[in-house]
Structures are given as C-alpha cells and as structure tokens.
Scaffold this motif. Sequence first.
Motif, PDB file in Angstrom:
ATOM      1  N   GLU A 193      43.037  27.168  19.821  1.00  0.00           N
ATOM      2  CA  GLU A 193      43.227  26.054  20.754  1.00  0.00           C
ATOM      3  C   GLU A 193      43.944  24.888  20.084  1.00  0.00           C
ATOM      4  N   ARG A 194      43.587  24.601  18.825  1.00  0.00           N
ATOM      5  CA  ARG A 194      44.206  23.499  18.097  1.00  0.00           C
ATOM      6  C   ARG A 194      45.703  23.766  17.871  1.00  0.00           C
TER       7      ARG A 194
ATOM      8  N   GLU B  16      39.276  37.470  25.353  1.00  0.00           N
ATOM      9  CA  GLU B  16      38.099  37.328  24.505  1.00  0.00           C
ATOM     10  C   GLU B  16      37.205  38.558  24.564  1.00  0.00           C
TER      11      GLU B  16
ATOM     12  N   LYS C   1      38.496  30.664  17.820  1.00  0.00           N
ATOM     13  CA  LYS C   1      38.906  30.122  19.119  1.00  0.00           C
ATOM     14  C   LYS C   1      39.316  28.654  19.001  1.00  0.00           C
ATOM     15  N   ARG C   2      38.555  27.868  18.246  1.00  0.00           N
ATOM     16  CA  ARG C   2      38.910  26.460  18.038  1.00  0.00           C
ATOM     17  C   ARG C   2      40.258  26.344  17.319  1.00  0.00           C
TER      18      ARG C   2
ATOM     19  N   SER D 245      47.816  23.829  21.147  1.00  0.00           N
ATOM     20  CA  SER D 245      48.024  22.525  21.790  1.00  0.00           C
ATOM     21  C   SER D 245      49.343  21.880  21.356  1.00  0.00           C
TER      22      SER D 245
END
Length: 111
Positions: A88-89, A103, A84-85, A92
């Motif tokens: 998101e990274r 999810e 998930k991180r 962005s």
Amino acid sequence: MYVKYKQLCKEGEFCPGDVFDYDYGGGHIYNLGTQVTWRTQAEIEYIEGSLDRMLYLAVCNDVKAIAMPAIGAGLGGLKWDDVKRCIERVASSYPMVDLYVVEAYQGENEQ
C-alpha cells in the motif's frame, strides 16, 4: 518466460529486489525478486524495491492495471499484514496504476 527467468537467475542477473519484465506482446508479466533463493525467506526490503521497480516499469510502458498474488507471505514466510502495508505504501506513489492484490483465492471446488 520460465526459461529466460531461469537463465537470468543462473547467470546472477536476477537478484533480490529486481524485476524481470516479460513482455509477451499483449501485455507484461512482472516477476519480482523477493527472496535470495526459493528456499530462503522473503525480505520486506526486497519486496519494497521490486514493487517500486515494477510500478515504475508499468508507468514507463503505459500499463494501467496489475493483478498480483499475496507475495512474500506463505512460502515467503513474512506476515501478510506487514507485506500488505508495504504494498500500500509503495503503490500510493503510483496512483496512475491500479494494483489488484489477490489476498485469498477460493476455487470452485474449495469451500
């Protein structure tokens, strides 16, 4: 789509980190290469690379929104929080594409 995907894999033309962009005329289905084979674990580097390629293709094809499952976790064997991180990274860097990640899914007959 599956026949073409299988052919690409067999011929070694779809590898980890790749994206198979299937344009069905009314939209796109992006297949992400997150594992070496379906029997091996996903790699966060493959997820990052394929996500970046997918979002780049989306921008090039004027795709405004993408829905996708929680890739890499489950059968992929990675921890969802790490994936998930990563999502998101990478996302962005592409604010012009709305990325919707499912999810968890609870069907009508599931409680």
